[in-house]
Design an enzyme around this catalytic site. Structure first.
Site, short mmCIF file in Angstrom:
data_model
loop_
_atom_site.label_atom_id
_atom_site.label_comp_id
_atom_site.label_asym_id
_atom_site.label_seq_id
_atom_site.Cartn_x
_atom_site.Cartn_y
_atom_site.Cartn_z
N ASP A 1 0.62 -1.13 -0.18
CA ASP A 1 -0.21 -0.03 -0.05
C ASP A 1 1.04 1.14 -0.13
OD1 ASP A 1 -2.41 -1.50 -0.03
OD2 ASP A 1 -2.46 -1.17 2.19
N ARG B 1 -1.22 -0.38 -8.75
CA ARG B 1 -2.59 0.09 -8.61
C ARG B 1 -2.50 1.49 -8.62
NH1 ARG B 1 -3.34 -1.16 -2.64
NH2 ARG B 1 -3.46 -3.40 -3.14
#
Length: 282
Positions: A107, A162
């Site tokens: 992340d 992402r």
């Protein structure tokens, strides 16, 4: 115990509950990205405890042959204690995941962590994966002014990327503040990725317009991609899209759920509405 208002967005507190949620997603042809909630640790014991939980999850996912991967936060793996700690813990997890055939996402947190996160990702993606079999992915945020250069840097790295709009409250000198401008940047980043990447594009968005745009770019360039959405948000759309495209649901769990839940319901007014509906049962 997680109250009903929060359990729409969080899959319980234990590994057993999150694995059961992943099994239910499997039945709906939706894949899972599992995240143990936790961040900004200043005690190495907390880092090691979460890393141990992730290793157990890796083994459980592989043993059950589930369509699931992991997502970890840099400060959960010790970045606040030093880049060396973060690198060591992340590499240990990636090594275990590669051994068991489980993919790992890293992340992205606030802008102060971006360089360390990208450096670690690039190094480990090169070491453990290749263009045909990437083993690691990273998140980039369209609201940061630096992201276009970062994406150009990542185009040839053998990993996945992402794309999200960005949820952190960043200062004006590093981030776009206007939502229209952020949307423009998001579209430009997707355009670049679909044109220049060989694959490995993850569209992290609930915005129907952005999802439709990504699909149109896929049809134009033929570049492979996947869609990623949060647990508890537009789940009917997730299931419908999964009939044609790879769809992953980001599934958090753990006893540190309160801050995550608060962030979810305050960052988008639609999420607050979902939470309120959970109270009244509608």
């Amino acid at each position: 115990m997680i109250p009903p208002i929060a359990n729409r967005f969080v899959a319980g507190e234990s590994p057993a509950t999150v694995l059961e949620h992943v099994r239910r997603l499997d039945d709906r042809n939706v894949r899972a990205i599992v995240n143990l909630l936790g961040e900004h640790y200043d005690d190495r014991a907390d880092v090691r405890a979460d890393a141990a939980t992730y290793r157990t999850l890796i083994e459980d996912i592989a043993r059950a042959n589930l369509e699931a991967c992991l997502s970890v936060k840099p400060t959960q793996l010790g970045l606040d204690l030093g880049e060396d700690v973060f690198r060591e813990e992340l590499e240990g997890l990636v090594e275990a995941a590669v051994e068991h055939g489980v993919f790992v996402w890293v992340d992205m947190e606030d802008h102060t962590t971006t360089d360390a996160t990208l450096d670690a990702f690039e190094s480990l993606a090169d070491e453990y994966g290749d263009d045909e079999n990437p083993r690691l992915g990273v998140c980039v945020q369209a609201n940061l002014k630096r992201t276009r250069e970062d994406v150009e840097r990542l185009a040839d790295v053998p990993g996945k990327v992402r794309f999200v709009k960005g949820a952190y409250d960043e200062p004006t000198d590093v981030a776009y503040q206007d939502s229209t401008r952020v949307n423009e940047e998001y579209r430009r980043l997707l355009e670049y990725a679909f044109e220049h990447f060989d694959g490995g594009i993850a569209v992290g968005s609930h915005d129907p317009a952005m999802i439709d745009y990504a699909i149109s770019l896929h049809e134009e360039y033929g570049t492979e991609f996947e869609l990623q959405m949060l647990m508890g948000v537009r789940e009917d759309a997730q299931e419908a899209l999964a009939r044609e495209y790879p769809v992953y649901q980001y599934v958090p769990f753990g006893d540190r759920w309160s801050s995550y839940f608060y962030r979810r319901v305050t960052e988008r007014k639609e999420n607050l509405w979902f939470a309120l509906r959970a109270i009244v049962g509608r």
